[in-house]
Design a protein around this motif. Structure first.
Motif, PDB file in Angstrom:
ATOM      1  N   ALA A  71      11.700 -22.802  32.639  1.00 45.18           N
ATOM      2  CA  ALA A  71      11.927 -23.674  31.483  1.00 45.18           C
ATOM      3  C   ALA A  71      12.712 -24.911  31.898  1.00 45.18           C
ATOM      4  CB  ALA A  71      12.663 -22.905  30.383  1.00 45.18           C
ATOM      5  N   ASP A  72      13.675 -24.718  32.806  1.00 49.05           N
ATOM      6  CA  ASP A  72      14.428 -25.824  33.391  1.00 49.05           C
ATOM      7  C   ASP A  72      13.844 -26.068  34.779  1.00 49.05           C
ATOM      8  OD1 ASP A  72      16.176 -27.509  34.696  1.00 49.05           O
ATOM      9  OD2 ASP A  72      17.974 -26.336  34.237  1.00 49.05           O
ATOM     10  N   PRO A  73      13.292 -27.267  35.034  1.00 51.22           N
ATOM     11  CA  PRO A  73      12.648 -27.514  36.332  1.00 51.22           C
ATOM     12  C   PRO A  73      13.506 -27.188  37.540  1.00 51.22           C
ATOM     13  CG  PRO A  73      12.210 -29.321  34.840  1.00 51.22           C
ATOM     14  CD  PRO A  73      13.206 -28.429  34.147  1.00 51.22           C
ATOM     15  N   LEU A  74      14.824 -27.272  37.407  1.00 56.17           N
ATOM     16  CA  LEU A  74      15.708 -26.973  38.526  1.00 56.17           C
ATOM     17  C   LEU A  74      16.334 -25.584  38.425  1.00 56.17           C
ATOM     18  CD1 LEU A  74      17.503 -30.419  38.887  1.00 56.17           C
ATOM     19  CD2 LEU A  74      15.580 -29.525  40.217  1.00 56.17           C
ATOM     20  N   GLY A  75      15.910 -24.816  37.419  1.00 54.61           N
ATOM     21  CA  GLY A  75      16.514 -23.511  37.193  1.00 54.61           C
ATOM     22  C   GLY A  75      15.766 -22.376  37.863  1.00 54.61           C
ATOM     23  N   VAL A  76      16.304 -21.176  37.666  1.00 57.47           N
ATOM     24  CA  VAL A  76      15.670 -19.955  38.169  1.00 57.47           C
ATOM     25  C   VAL A  76      14.377 -19.736  37.389  1.00 57.47           C
ATOM     26  CG1 VAL A  76      15.948 -17.455  38.354  1.00 57.47           C
ATOM     27  CG2 VAL A  76      17.896 -18.958  38.777  1.00 57.47           C
ATOM     28  N   PRO A  77      13.295 -19.336  38.053  1.00 60.89           N
ATOM     29  CA  PRO A  77      12.040 -19.122  37.333  1.00 60.89           C
ATOM     30  C   PRO A  77      12.172 -18.142  36.177  1.00 60.89           C
ATOM     31  CG  PRO A  77      11.651 -19.074  39.690  1.00 60.89           C
ATOM     32  CD  PRO A  77      13.149 -19.104  39.492  1.00 60.89           C
ATOM     33  N   THR A  78      11.501 -18.455  35.084  1.00 61.68           N
ATOM     34  CA  THR A  78      11.444 -17.565  33.936  1.00 61.68           C
ATOM     35  C   THR A  78      10.538 -16.388  34.255  1.00 61.68           C
ATOM     36  OG1 THR A  78      11.687 -19.496  32.499  1.00 61.68           O
ATOM     37  CG2 THR A  78      10.925 -17.462  31.463  1.00 61.68           C
ATOM     38  N   TRP A  79       9.462 -16.661  34.986  1.00 64.17           N
ATOM     39  CA  TRP A  79       8.553 -15.595  35.420  1.00 64.17           C
ATOM     40  C   TRP A  79       7.857 -15.992  36.715  1.00 64.17           C
ATOM     41  CZ3 TRP A  79       3.736 -17.515  35.890  1.00 64.17           C
ATOM     42  CH2 TRP A  79       3.311 -18.491  34.985  1.00 64.17           C
ATOM     43  N   ILE A  80       7.361 -14.978  37.404  1.00 63.67           N
ATOM     44  CA  ILE A  80       6.603 -15.146  38.642  1.00 63.67           C
ATOM     45  C   ILE A  80       5.378 -14.239  38.552  1.00 63.67           C
ATOM     46  CG2 ILE A  80       6.551 -14.706  41.132  1.00 63.67           C
ATOM     47  CD1 ILE A  80       9.518 -15.270  41.226  1.00 63.67           C
TER      48      ILE A  80
END
Length: 199
Positions: A71-80
């Motif tokens: 959700a945040d381009p620089l954040g931890v992935p929401t899902w993989i």
């Protein structure tokens, strides 16, 4: 086991774990032609990034396709989501097409109230196609009628970083092979093919 693809429509192979791939990459053309997407080659892996920087995809000749969304381009992935090299082409292509088509409106068309929302959970959809629950300890699993594909879902809280670091702890997972219920390492030793991990 390679098969001849008719080029359009459904590709039906039974049992499903024998579907294999055509040997050609049917996903890269979908991403190569997307406006605003960037591409980078690192060693032998090809990385794609969407214009909004939220969706990333990597194609590894050794591992297959991996998609991440944050959700945040620089954040931890929401899902993989990962698809290994043995996943049938039509599955990875259908996933990629739906994913990239829904990105512009953040998948609202597929969520509650959207025109493509079905209201079905994965378990309900599999049950409608005669998949059966597998008795035993958690995670909860369903097995396909031919016994060569399994769907599992974990319930309860799991810290995001634990789930993202260890694909065997994925919240949703679909596997295929001669015995898809076995743990991944044992399944691989016995010739199983892991189809997809959905986190």
């Amino acid at each position: 086991m390679p098969y001849a693809s008719p080029g359009s429509g459904d590709v039906l192979v039974a049992p499903g774990y024998l579907a294999g791939t055509t040997g050609t990459d049917t996903v890269r053309p979908l991403l190569d032609g997307r406006t605003g997407w960037t591409q980078a080659l690192v060693n032998f892996d090809v990385y794609y990034t969407s214009p909004c920087q939220r969706l990333r995809a990597v194609n590894s000749p050794l591992k297959g396709w991996t998609f991440t969304y944050a959700a945040d381009p620089l954040g931890v992935p929401t899902w993989i989501t990962t698809f290994d090299r043995g996943t049938p082409d039509e599955i990875v292509r259908a996933f990629t097409g739906t994913l990239t088509d829904g990105l512009d409106n953040y998948f609202r068309d597929h969520l509650s109230g959207g025109p493509r929302y079905t209201g079905h959970t994965p378990a309900r959809l599999f049950a409608a196609h005669e998949w059966e629950p597998v008795p035993g300890p958690r995670p909860w699993r369903m097995l396909s009628p031919d016994g060569h594909a399994a769907f599992q879902i974990r319930t309860g809280h799991l810290e995001d970083h634990h789930e993202l670091r260890d694909p065997t702890r994925a919240m949703w997972k679909i596997t295929a092979g001669p015995d898809p219920v076995l743990p991944d390492a044992q399944n691989a030793d016995e010739g199983g093919v892991q189809g997809a991990d959905v986190v």
